[in-house]
Scaffold this motif. Structure first.
Motif, PDB file in Angstrom:
ATOM      1  N   ALA A  86       3.367 -23.093   6.375  1.00  0.00           N
ATOM      2  CA  ALA A  86       4.521 -23.038   5.709  1.00  0.00           C
ATOM      3  C   ALA A  86       5.671 -21.868   6.053  1.00  0.00           C
ATOM      4  O   ALA A  86       7.489 -22.509   5.664  1.00  0.00           O
ATOM      5  N   VAL A  87       5.245 -20.841   5.871  1.00  0.00           N
ATOM      6  CA  VAL A  87       6.298 -20.240   6.740  1.00  0.00           C
ATOM      7  C   VAL A  87       6.974 -20.236   8.069  1.00  0.00           C
ATOM      8  O   VAL A  87       8.554 -20.086   8.843  1.00  0.00           O
ATOM      9  N   HIS A  88       6.926 -21.140   8.927  1.00  0.00           N
ATOM     10  CA  HIS A  88       6.861 -21.290  10.432  1.00  0.00           C
ATOM     11  C   HIS A  88       7.902 -22.521  10.129  1.00  0.00           C
ATOM     12  O   HIS A  88       9.103 -22.790  10.284  1.00  0.00           O
ATOM     13  N   GLN A  89       7.444 -23.576   8.819  1.00  0.00           N
ATOM     14  CA  GLN A  89       8.319 -24.733   8.853  1.00  0.00           C
ATOM     15  C   GLN A  89       9.559 -23.871   7.895  1.00  0.00           C
ATOM     16  O   GLN A  89      10.981 -24.287   8.052  1.00  0.00           O
ATOM     17  N   ILE A  90       9.595 -22.993   6.937  1.00  0.00           N
ATOM     18  CA  ILE A  90      11.023 -22.691   6.748  1.00  0.00           C
ATOM     19  C   ILE A  90      11.323 -22.113   6.954  1.00  0.00           C
ATOM     20  O   ILE A  90      13.104 -22.389   7.913  1.00  0.00           O
ATOM     21  N   TYR A  91      10.791 -21.661   8.725  1.00  0.00           N
ATOM     22  CA  TYR A  91      12.437 -20.616   9.372  1.00  0.00           C
ATOM     23  C   TYR A  91      12.837 -21.798  10.518  1.00  0.00           C
ATOM     24  O   TYR A  91      13.530 -21.490  10.885  1.00  0.00           O
ATOM     25  N   SER A  92      11.729 -23.004  10.627  1.00  0.00           N
ATOM     26  CA  SER A  92      12.353 -24.154  11.292  1.00  0.00           C
ATOM     27  C   SER A  92      13.868 -24.282  10.557  1.00  0.00           C
ATOM     28  O   SER A  92      14.658 -24.963  11.397  1.00  0.00           O
ATOM     29  N   TYR A  93      13.256 -24.726   9.045  1.00  0.00           N
ATOM     30  CA  TYR A  93      14.432 -24.781   8.383  1.00  0.00           C
ATOM     31  C   TYR A  93      16.002 -24.219   8.450  1.00  0.00           C
ATOM     32  O   TYR A  93      16.791 -25.019   8.543  1.00  0.00           O
ATOM     33  N   LEU A  94      15.948 -23.234   7.999  1.00  0.00           N
ATOM     34  CA  LEU A  94      16.418 -22.074   8.419  1.00  0.00           C
ATOM     35  C   LEU A  94      17.064 -22.441   9.600  1.00  0.00           C
ATOM     36  O   LEU A  94      18.678 -21.611   9.571  1.00  0.00           O
ATOM     37  N   ASP A  95      17.116 -22.430  10.708  1.00  0.00           N
ATOM     38  CA  ASP A  95      17.655 -22.517  11.810  1.00  0.00           C
ATOM     39  C   ASP A  95      17.834 -23.678  12.213  1.00  0.00           C
ATOM     40  O   ASP A  95      18.846 -23.999  12.848  1.00  0.00           O
ATOM     41  N   ASN A  96      17.922 -24.403  11.443  1.00  0.00           N
ATOM     42  CA  ASN A  96      18.638 -26.066  12.147  1.00  0.00           C
ATOM     43  C   ASN A  96      19.580 -26.937  10.585  1.00  0.00           C
ATOM     44  O   ASN A  96      20.140 -26.859  10.973  1.00  0.00           O
ATOM     45  N   MET A  97      19.747 -25.337   9.697  1.00  0.00           N
ATOM     46  CA  MET A  97      20.894 -25.600   8.784  1.00  0.00           C
ATOM     47  C   MET A  97      21.564 -25.226   9.702  1.00  0.00           C
ATOM     48  O   MET A  97      21.747 -23.991  10.327  1.00  0.00           O
ATOM     49  N   LYS A  98      22.558 -25.655   9.080  1.00  0.00           N
ATOM     50  CA  LYS A  98      24.748 -25.488   9.961  1.00  0.00           C
ATOM     51  C   LYS A  98      25.426 -24.608   8.522  1.00  0.00           C
ATOM     52  O   LYS A  98      25.602 -25.252   7.176  1.00  0.00           O
ATOM     53  N   ALA A  99      25.615 -23.715   8.874  1.00  0.00           N
ATOM     54  CA  ALA A  99      26.414 -22.619   7.847  1.00  0.00           C
ATOM     55  C   ALA A  99      27.209 -22.458   8.052  1.00  0.00           C
ATOM     56  O   ALA A  99      28.082 -22.608   9.421  1.00  0.00           O
ATOM     57  N   ASP A 100      28.066 -23.364   7.590  1.00  0.00           N
ATOM     58  CA  ASP A 100      29.379 -23.298   7.574  1.00  0.00           C
ATOM     59  C   ASP A 100      30.214 -22.760   7.147  1.00  0.00           C
ATOM     60  O   ASP A 100      31.808 -22.412   7.890  1.00  0.00           O
ATOM     61  N   ASP A 101      29.710 -21.537   6.152  1.00  0.00           N
ATOM     62  CA  ASP A 101      31.176 -20.590   6.010  1.00  0.00           C
ATOM     63  C   ASP A 101      29.299 -18.892   5.738  1.00  0.00           C
ATOM     64  O   ASP A 101      28.679 -19.350   5.873  1.00  0.00           O
ATOM     65  N   LYS A 102      30.908 -18.581   5.976  1.00  0.00           N
ATOM     66  CA  LYS A 102      30.042 -17.014   5.858  1.00  0.00           C
ATOM     67  C   LYS A 102      29.014 -16.883   4.748  1.00  0.00           C
ATOM     68  O   LYS A 102      27.848 -15.809   5.512  1.00  0.00           O
ATOM     69  N   GLU A 103      29.353 -17.196   3.294  1.00  0.00           N
ATOM     70  CA  GLU A 103      28.250 -16.652   2.522  1.00  0.00           C
ATOM     71  C   GLU A 103      27.245 -17.623   2.292  1.00  0.00           C
ATOM     72  O   GLU A 103      25.888 -17.287   2.114  1.00  0.00           O
ATOM     73  N   GLN A 104      26.953 -18.504   2.940  1.00  0.00           N
ATOM     74  CA  GLN A 104      26.060 -19.634   3.473  1.00  0.00           C
ATOM     75  C   GLN A 104      24.942 -18.880   4.708  1.00  0.00           C
ATOM     76  O   GLN A 104      23.526 -18.251   4.846  1.00  0.00           O
ATOM     77  N   ARG A 105      25.990 -18.088   5.728  1.00  0.00           N
ATOM     78  CA  ARG A 105      25.225 -17.471   6.697  1.00  0.00           C
ATOM     79  C   ARG A 105      24.594 -15.584   6.671  1.00  0.00           C
ATOM     80  O   ARG A 105      23.276 -15.607   6.480  1.00  0.00           O
ATOM     81  N   GLU A 106      24.897 -15.274   5.291  1.00  0.00           N
ATOM     82  CA  GLU A 106      24.617 -14.151   4.822  1.00  0.00           C
ATOM     83  C   GLU A 106      23.443 -14.570   3.413  1.00  0.00           C
ATOM     84  O   GLU A 106      22.346 -14.379   3.841  1.00  0.00           O
ATOM     85  N   ASN A 107      23.232 -15.836   3.033  1.00  0.00           N
ATOM     86  CA  ASN A 107      21.993 -15.871   2.461  1.00  0.00           C
ATOM     87  C   ASN A 107      20.948 -16.396   2.888  1.00  0.00           C
ATOM     88  O   ASN A 107      19.780 -15.995   2.740  1.00  0.00           O
ATOM     89  N   ILE A 108      21.207 -17.026   4.187  1.00  0.00           N
ATOM     90  CA  ILE A 108      20.508 -17.561   5.619  1.00  0.00           C
ATOM     91  C   ILE A 108      19.943 -15.880   5.649  1.00  0.00           C
ATOM     92  O   ILE A 108      18.923 -16.500   6.097  1.00  0.00           O
ATOM     93  N   GLU A 109      20.247 -14.876   5.945  1.00  0.00           N
ATOM     94  CA  GLU A 109      19.794 -13.775   6.436  1.00  0.00           C
ATOM     95  C   GLU A 109      19.376 -13.228   6.169  1.00  0.00           C
ATOM     96  O   GLU A 109      18.361 -12.714   5.821  1.00  0.00           O
ATOM     97  N   LYS A 110      19.762 -13.357   4.549  1.00  0.00           N
ATOM     98  CA  LYS A 110      18.773 -12.151   3.555  1.00  0.00           C
ATOM     99  C   LYS A 110      16.968 -13.592   3.213  1.00  0.00           C
ATOM    100  O   LYS A 110      16.369 -12.434   3.234  1.00  0.00           O
ATOM    101  N   ILE A 111      17.426 -14.835   3.195  1.00  0.00           N
ATOM    102  CA  ILE A 111      16.439 -14.851   3.392  1.00  0.00           C
ATOM    103  C   ILE A 111      14.940 -14.701   4.235  1.00  0.00           C
ATOM    104  O   ILE A 111      14.306 -14.548   4.333  1.00  0.00           O
TER     105      ILE A 111
END
Length: 183
Positions: free
Chosen positions: A146-171
């Motif tokens: 499950a954690v690996h799948q979450i990491y994969s999902y985060l890697d594939n997310m396209k963070a368009d703005d600074k706030e999304q990138r910060e949230n992904i990094e927090k996760i």
């Protein structure tokens, strides 16, 4: 009768006692594989090659003691239970000390005629713990997936703005706190 197969390493220097103990175990466990070591050096060689689920040991052995056996077991795999079956000790304090030192059980050989009755609850506990650990290992495996799948999902997310990138990094940071290898 216990149906779960058990791999048992019996450390016993008296051949007649080893035969009696094996016979009593066969009354309790339907499918057991029992290897016998007659002394401490033979035990050391068998322990790492046989990989038992349980060690049953006499207390007084040629070239060592039951405490030497217990120390070796715990240094290699602290999850392998050890039960002493001995005739040499009739000292309740020493029996208590061995249990406090990490033994899973202690039975005197004077109880050999009813050994199966004394041994059965201890072996049932060993099987119960094996099953519990198996479920835990399976849960850990599922969590890692499950954690690996979450990491994969985060890697594939396209963070368009600074706030999304910060949230992904927090996760990612919070997931890292669980010390789970995601690879």
């Amino acid at each position: 009768m216990i149906k779960t197969p058990l791999r048992i390493l019996l450390v016993e220097d008296e051949e007649t006692d080893a035969v009696l103990i094996k016979r009593q175990i066969s009354k309790i466990v339907e499918n057991s594989e029992i290897k016998v070591a007659e002394d401490f050096p033979a035990f050391e060689g068998l322990f790492t090659s046989f990989l038992p689920d349980l060690v049953i040991s006499d207390y007084n052995l040629p070239n060592g003691t039951g405490l030497d056996v217990m120390e070796t077991v715990k240094s290699i795999d602290e999850n392998v239970p050890l039960i002493f079956i001995t005739g040499a000790l009739d000292d309740d304090e020493l029996a208590a000390d061995t249990i406090l030192s990490g033994a899973s059980g202690f039975i005197l050989k004077k109880h050999m005629p009813v050994l199966n009755e004394k041994l059965e609850p201890l072996l049932k506990q060993v099987v119960y713990n094996m099953v519990q650990h198996e479920e835990l290992r399976e849960q850990i495996r599922k969590n890692k997936i499950a954690v690996h799948q979450i990491y994969s999902y985060l890697d594939n997310m396209k963070a368009d703005d600074k706030e999304q990138r910060e949230n992904i990094e927090k996760i990612r940071t919070n997931l890292g706190k669980f010390n789970i290898d995601a690879e």
